[in-house]
Design a protein around this motif. Sequence first.
Motif, short mmCIF file in Angstrom:
data_model
loop_
_atom_site.label_atom_id
_atom_site.label_comp_id
_atom_site.label_asym_id
_atom_site.label_seq_id
_atom_site.Cartn_x
_atom_site.Cartn_y
_atom_site.Cartn_z
N CYS A 95 0.86 -1.19 0.00
CA CYS A 95 0.00 0.00 0.00
C CYS A 95 0.89 1.23 0.00
CB CYS A 95 -0.89 -0.01 1.25
SG CYS A 95 -1.71 1.55 1.61
N CYS A 151 -7.89 3.12 1.73
CA CYS A 151 -8.25 4.53 1.68
C CYS A 151 -9.30 4.73 0.59
CB CYS A 151 -7.02 5.42 1.46
SG CYS A 151 -6.45 5.52 -0.26
N LYS A 188 -6.89 0.01 -8.86
CA LYS A 188 -5.51 0.50 -8.88
C LYS A 188 -5.31 1.56 -7.79
CE LYS A 188 -4.46 -1.71 -12.71
NZ LYS A 188 -4.41 -3.15 -12.54
N GLU A 191 -4.22 5.07 -6.01
CA GLU A 191 -4.34 6.48 -6.43
C GLU A 191 -2.98 7.08 -6.80
OE1 GLU A 191 -5.93 8.65 -3.07
OE2 GLU A 191 -3.94 9.08 -2.30
N CYS A 201 -4.09 -1.79 -6.08
CA CYS A 201 -4.30 -1.30 -4.71
C CYS A 201 -4.03 -2.46 -3.75
CB CYS A 201 -5.73 -0.79 -4.54
SG CYS A 201 -6.20 -0.55 -2.82
N TRP A 260 -4.78 -2.85 -0.66
CA TRP A 260 -5.90 -3.24 0.19
C TRP A 260 -7.02 -3.93 -0.57
CZ3 TRP A 260 -6.58 -4.31 5.07
CH2 TRP A 260 -5.57 -3.89 5.97
#
Lengths: 292, 206
Positions: B146, B155, B162, B164, B171, B173
Motif C-alpha cells: 500500500c 483509503c 488500482k 491512487e 491497490c 488493500w
Amino acid sequence: MKITELFDRGEFVVSAEVGPPKGINIDHVIEEAKTYLSGITAVNVTDNQSSVMRLGSLATCKALLDAGLNPIFQLTCRDRNRIALQSDLLSAAMFGIENILCLTGDHTKLGDHPGAKPVFDLDSVSLIHTVKLLESGVDLGGNALVGDPPKFAKGAVVSPCSDSVDAQLAKMERKVLAGVDYFQTQAVFEPEKFIAFMEKAKQFGKPVQLGIIIPKGAAMARYMNNNVAGVHVPDDMLAELAADKERAKAGITGVEIAARVIKACRPYCQGVHIMALGWEKHVPALLEQAGI
Amino acid sequence: MLITELKSKEVLESLLTGKVFIINCHGCKEVSFPEKEAEEFEKELLAAGKVTGILTTDYICNPENLQVRLERRRAMIDEADAVLVLSCGVGVQTVAEYLTPKPVFAGCDTVRLPGFQGVTPQEFDCGQCGECYLNYTGGICPITACSKSLVNGQCGGSKNGKCEVDPNMECGWERIYRRLEATGRLDMLKCPTQVRNFATDAEVTK
Ligand code: SF4
Ligand code: SF4
C-alpha cells in the motif's frame, strides 16, 4: 453545535464544504459562506484538499465560528504525526469547534508539492481511535490530560460508488468499531448504487450524509470519471450536460441533476453533504429544488 | 541484516486453533532466526498433537524451490487447518500466495538492524516494520503493498482496483480484501484498531 444532536433528533442534516484559499485573505470565503450557507447546519473546511497547500483548516474554522457559522474541522493524516494531530484537536476544542471529520488524506504525490514527505503516522481509523482516547481524558501515549477532556461529533468518509465497495464497507465497519458518530460520502451520481450500498451500511446504525457535487459541465464530469476515485457520472447525465452548454455553464443543468440525485436518495440517508467546489452560490437553489 | 523475533506465545496460540503445518526457514545469513525459541514452541505444539508436519528448509522466498518442497508435503498441508511460517516477512508472503486459499500465518516479527540489509530479490517486499501484520492481511504486506502503508484498511483513493498514486500498481488493500475473502478470513478485518510503533530500532526494543 454538535451535528450529532440533530441526527439524534431525526433531522435531515445539510452541510456544505468550503476550501480555504492559497493565501491569507479569507474575507470573501467568509462572506460567501455567510450569504449562501448560513441557512444550513454546518460548514466543512477542507484540510489542504488534494494535497495542495493552502490556508489552514483550523484557522478557517475559527474564522467561520466567529462569523456565526458552525464549522466541521476536517483533518487528514497526510501532513501531521500523532503528536501534531492530537495537539490540533485540543486547539480546535479550545476554540469551541465541536465537529470534526477524520480522513486519511490524499497522497502527497497527487498535489502541488509532490516531493513532500507523506506522513500517514496514523490513518482515519486510528485517528478516530485517538479522538476517543482524548475524549476519555488520555492521549495516545497513555498520558492523562489536564482539565476537561475535549468532546466532538466525530465524522468520517466512505465511498459508496467505489469499484472496491466491499473493501470500503469493511473499512466503514472498522471506523464504526473505532467509535465514529456519522459519515459523509464521496459524491454520488448513481442513486441505485447508493441505495444498494445503504442496504448494507444501515446495519452499522450510524447516520450517513449523501455526498453531492453540482456538475459544472460535461468536461468536468468526464474529468471526474477518469481521475476521481469513487465518482462516476453516468452517460445519460453526461449527455444532459453536453446538450446545452450555456444552461450547463449557468449551473441550471447541474443543479437539476444534483437535485434529482438528492430526491432519489433522501429516503435512504440521514442528510446531505454538498461539495460545491466554488459554486456555493448555487447551493440555495439546489436545496430548494431538492425540496429541503 | 534482518532480525526475526518470535511473536508472543499468546498471539501464536490465538492464531492456531486447529491443526497446523509448520515451516521454518533457516536459509540465509542475512536473517537471524530465533531457532531456540521456535524449537521450544514447536515441541509444545507437537506434544499437544496439533502438528501435521514440520518443514525446516532454506530460501522459501524462492517460489520454485518452495513449490517443490511444499508439493512433496501436500498431504500434511491439506490435513492442517493453517500453515505457520517462521521466517522473515518475504518468506511468509511467498508461502501465503502459493498456498491460497489455505490460511497462512506469520510466527515472527521482522525488525531491521542498521547496516547491511537482507537480499529480497523476489516480487514480495518486507519493510521490516517490527510488528508483522501479515496475520491480519492474509499474508500480503500492507507496509509495502500500500502506497500509504495503511494498516487499518483501504483509503478512498483506489480506482478500478488500482492505487491512487500509481495507476499501474494494484491497490494493496483491494488485494488484501480479495485474499481474505479467498481464505475465508474476512473476519480479520474486524480486528482491533492498529497503531504502528515506529520505535523499532534495536536499541529501543532490546
Ligand atoms: S508487515 Fe510487512 S513490513 Fe512488517 S514485518 Fe510483515 S512483511 Fe515485513
Ligand atoms: S489506493 Fe490502495 S494501495 Fe493506494 S494508498 Fe489507498 S489503500 Fe493504499
